[in-house]
Design an enzyme around this catalytic site. Structure first.
Site, PDB file in Angstrom:
ATOM      1  N   LYS A 163     -43.360 -18.084 101.033  1.00 22.85           N
ATOM      2  CA  LYS A 163     -42.130 -18.516 100.392  1.00 22.85           C
ATOM      3  C   LYS A 163     -42.379 -18.686  98.891  1.00 22.85           C
ATOM      4  CE  LYS A 163     -41.161 -22.725  99.710  1.00 22.85           C
ATOM      5  NZ  LYS A 163     -42.003 -23.296  98.620  1.00 22.85           N
ATOM      6  N   HIS A 193     -44.997 -22.793 105.906  1.00 23.91           N
ATOM      7  CA  HIS A 193     -46.150 -23.507 106.479  1.00 23.91           C
ATOM      8  C   HIS A 193     -45.740 -24.809 107.168  1.00 23.91           C
ATOM      9  CE1 HIS A 193     -46.041 -25.829 102.708  1.00 23.91           C
ATOM     10  NE2 HIS A 193     -46.809 -26.717 103.283  1.00 23.91           N
ATOM     11  N   LYS A 197     -47.116 -27.109 110.861  1.00 19.12           N
ATOM     12  CA  LYS A 197     -47.699 -28.462 110.843  1.00 19.12           C
ATOM     13  C   LYS A 197     -47.680 -29.011 112.270  1.00 19.12           C
ATOM     14  CE  LYS A 197     -46.671 -29.688 106.070  1.00 19.12           C
ATOM     15  NZ  LYS A 197     -47.901 -30.131 105.413  1.00 19.12           N
ATOM     16  N   GLU A 231     -42.151 -36.780  98.011  1.00 25.32           N
ATOM     17  CA  GLU A 231     -43.473 -36.506  97.439  1.00 25.32           C
ATOM     18  C   GLU A 231     -43.732 -37.469  96.295  1.00 25.32           C
ATOM     19  OE1 GLU A 231     -44.844 -32.185  97.594  1.00 25.32           O
ATOM     20  OE2 GLU A 231     -42.769 -32.025  96.973  1.00 25.32           O
ATOM     21  N   ASP A 250     -36.801 -24.978  96.441  1.00 25.77           N
ATOM     22  CA  ASP A 250     -38.250 -25.029  96.664  1.00 25.77           C
ATOM     23  C   ASP A 250     -38.591 -25.519  98.067  1.00 25.77           C
ATOM     24  OD1 ASP A 250     -41.023 -24.984  96.101  1.00 25.77           O
ATOM     25  OD2 ASP A 250     -40.987 -27.082  95.477  1.00 25.77           O
ATOM     26  N   HIS A 255     -38.377 -25.705 104.163  1.00 27.98           N
ATOM     27  CA  HIS A 255     -39.034 -26.747 104.974  1.00 27.98           C
ATOM     28  C   HIS A 255     -38.025 -27.692 105.639  1.00 27.98           C
ATOM     29  CE1 HIS A 255     -42.363 -25.048 102.943  1.00 27.98           C
ATOM     30  NE2 HIS A 255     -42.488 -25.902 101.952  1.00 27.98           N
ATOM     31  N   LYS A 341     -39.535 -35.128  94.026  1.00 26.11           N
ATOM     32  CA  LYS A 341     -40.899 -35.219  93.472  1.00 26.11           C
ATOM     33  C   LYS A 341     -40.989 -36.497  92.654  1.00 26.11           C
ATOM     34  CE  LYS A 341     -42.448 -30.574  93.657  1.00 26.11           C
ATOM     35  NZ  LYS A 341     -43.415 -30.537  94.760  1.00 26.11           N
TER      36      LYS A 341
HETATM   37  C1  BG6 Z   1     -44.324 -26.086  98.909  1.00 20.25           C
HETATM   38  C2  BG6 Z   1     -43.528 -26.407  97.664  1.00 20.25           C
HETATM   39  O1  BG6 Z   1     -43.698 -25.083  99.665  1.00 20.25           O
HETATM   40  O2  BG6 Z   1     -44.389 -27.267  99.711  1.00 20.25           O
HETATM   41  C3  BG6 Z   1     -44.169 -27.541  96.898  1.00 20.25           C
HETATM   42  O3  BG6 Z   1     -43.489 -25.242  96.830  1.00 20.25           O
HETATM   43  C4  BG6 Z   1     -44.340 -28.754  97.803  1.00 20.25           C
HETATM   44  O4  BG6 Z   1     -43.389 -27.902  95.753  1.00 20.25           O
HETATM   45  C5  BG6 Z   1     -45.065 -28.330  99.071  1.00 20.25           C
HETATM   46  O5  BG6 Z   1     -45.106 -29.696  97.096  1.00 20.25           O
HETATM   47  C6  BG6 Z   1     -45.115 -29.469 100.069  1.00 20.25           C
HETATM   48  O6  BG6 Z   1     -45.964 -29.077 101.113  1.00 20.25           O
HETATM   49  P1  BG6 Z   1     -46.948 -30.114 101.799  1.00 20.25           P
HETATM   50  O7  BG6 Z   1     -47.594 -29.339 102.883  1.00 20.25           O
HETATM   51  O8  BG6 Z   1     -47.902 -30.557 100.717  1.00 20.25           O
HETATM   52  O9  BG6 Z   1     -46.082 -31.219 102.262  1.00 20.25           O
END
Ligand code: BG6
Length: 473
Positions: A163, A193, A197, A231, A250, A255, A341
């Site tokens: 992505k 991804h 998880k 985050e 993003d 996700h 963020k």
């Molecule tokens: C990514 C985003 O796909 O996922 C990032 O581009 C984000 O901005 C990240 O921080 C979060 O993934 P994880 O696995 O760290 O929660």
């Protein structure tokens, strides 16, 4: 479930992993570590080779040193002999993703590896490169002939694509059309991804392996569903990528919507990627914005000072939206999606809140008696069922109690990174945890409608380390 003999057979066939962008961020932070973890846990094919391809100036020797440094720097627990053996399988081709000559050099390298191994190998091509290179890279890759399998039943070739899958509905469709033109669907692995998880995979198992939840998993019993991806980290050095993209594209388009689809999808009937994709896509197709609920977008203070971010950037680093699902099961249930963020803490969590019992005893200090099922994705990996019970003693007080299951409670459990699962499933050819064309299409259609509405929403500024307050007036 899965045909274990077929899975084992994949591991007898030598496999070559080619990583485009092998000196980049993703390869450094995730891919080499995941490949090594798979290797040291005997989860890679018996014979394998890794080929790095990137613009950076390395040769085989210096690139092995580079990977060794990554692994040694990651943890002191790794066995040094294992690292030595692992890096001896690595080689490097320097080149540009836009240069077809460089792809001829890569192709020669793969042919030489096949010759040295003595048979036609399986080949996995991982695109860990900025999306602006996808078009040229995919065309060069396909035209080089490297993705043509040796025969119908030997030497498969697969392409893993990261992505963001497009920038909007139109570019996503163009990318999908290009992939469809160059490769067969069974060769295409579109990565999100989050699907890989551990606790997100567990949503399907939890919902469909326990009879007690299914009868109440609907609008009659569920009051609301909250899905958050908070985050504490900021945009850091990713300004060039992030500015103009923002949180909604993003992490929202992918996700958060994938978490939503797993929570809300209908039973797929069979545990096959085809049926699971269909079911996930269907629920994404039924998504719409709620007109009644509050919409919010925010930007943390100081975001515009980051390198490569415009001084007057209006890019959101936080959003809060409410979606609804237009089907019989979820009629009028708000699905609240929130991400940002530089917030007060890191937390990825899904909370399913049930309606109060009717009539409700509702006695004691707890005046709200909503059962909850809470999926903690990270930092904890946990499922909690919240319920109410009488307190011990003479008084008739009802108190809130939790039944919880946590992976971390069992110290023997090895933490498996989502990227290990991504690579492992790509090797065994299981596409369940990857997205398909329809999911991408419907997710973009929904996010496009949100983006349109967001245009009228003023951007709120919030302090780093805080959670923006939602004005529910
Ligand atoms: C990514 C985003 O796909 O996922 C990032 O581009 C984000 O901005 C990240 O921080 C979060 O993934 P994880 O696995 O760290 O929660």
């Amino acid at each position: 479930m899965k045909d274990i003999t077929r899975i084992k057979a994949q591991f007898n066939i030598p496999t070559i992993f080619t990583i485009f962008g092998s000196s980049g961020d993703l390869a450094k932070k995730k891919l080499f570590i995941s490949l090594f973890d798979l290797y040291s846990n005997e989860m890679l094919p018996d014979r394998f080779a890794i080929v790095g391809f990137a613009h950076s100036d390395y040769d085989d020797h210096s690139f092995r040193d580079y990977v060794q440094e990554i692994l040694v720097g990651h943890t002191e627990d790794y066995d040094h002999d294992d690292i030595e053996k692992f890096i001896s399988s690595i080689s490097y081709v320097q080149g540009s993703f836009t240069d077809s000559e460089a792809f001829s050099a890569l192709s020669e390298k793969l042919i030489a590896l096949d010759d040295a191994i003595g048979q036609c190998t399986n080949k996995l091509f991982h695109l860990a490169v900025p999306p602006r290179f996808y078009d040229d890279l995919l065309r060069n890759l396909a035209h080089s002939g490297m993705t043509i399998p040796c025969s119908d039943d030997s030497g498969w070739t697969r392409v893993l694509i990261e992505k963001p899958f497009g920038k909007d509905a139109v570019t996503a469709q163009e990318l999908d059309a290009l992939l469809g033109k160059l490769f067969k669907e069974e060769q295409i692995f579109r990565i999100d991804h989050y699907l890989a998880k551990e606790t997100i995979q567990n949503i399907l198992m939890f919902r469909f392996s326990n009879r007690i939840f299914d009868p109440v998993w609907n609008h009659e019993h569920v009051e609301k569903v909250e899905i958050k991806l908070w985050e504490d980290i900021d945009v850091a050095d990713r300004g060039a990528f992030y500015d103009g993209i923002g949180a909604l594209r993003d992490v929202g388009q992918n996700h958060l919507l994938q978490m939503l689809s797993l929570i809300a999808m209908e039973h797929p009937g069979e545990f096959t990627s085809k049926e699971i994709h269909k079911s996930r896509a269907r629920v994404l197709g039924d998504l719409c914005m709620s007109d009644t609920e509050h919409l919010m977008r925010g930007q943390y203070e100081g975001y515009c000072d980051i390198q490569d971010v415009a001084d007057d950037s209006e890019t959101e680093t936080y959003f809060h939206i409410t979606a609804q699902i237009n089907n019989d099961r979820w009629k009028d249930v708000p699905f609240i999606l929130e991400s940002g963020k530089a917030l007060h803490k890191k937390l990825t969590q899904i909370v399913v809140t049930f309606r109060e019992p009717e009539p409700c005893f509702c006695v004691g200090p707890e005046h709200t008696q909503n059962n909850k099922v809470i999926f903690d994705i990270q930092p904890e990996e946990k499922i909690t069922v919240r319920f109410f019970a009488k307190e011990h003693g003479l008084l008739t007080n009802i108190a809130q109690k939790d039944l919880a299951f946590s992976y971390h409670a069992d110290r023997e459990v090895r933490e498996v990174d989502a990227y290990e699962k991504v690579i492992y499933d790509a090797i065994i050819g299981d596409q369940v945890l990857f997205t398909n064309t329809d999911e991408v299409k419907y997710a973009w259609a929904f996010i496009s409608s949100v983006m349109e509405k967001m245009q009228d929403v003023p951007l709120t500024t919030y302090k780093r380390g805080t959670l923006p307050q939602i004005d529910t007036k």
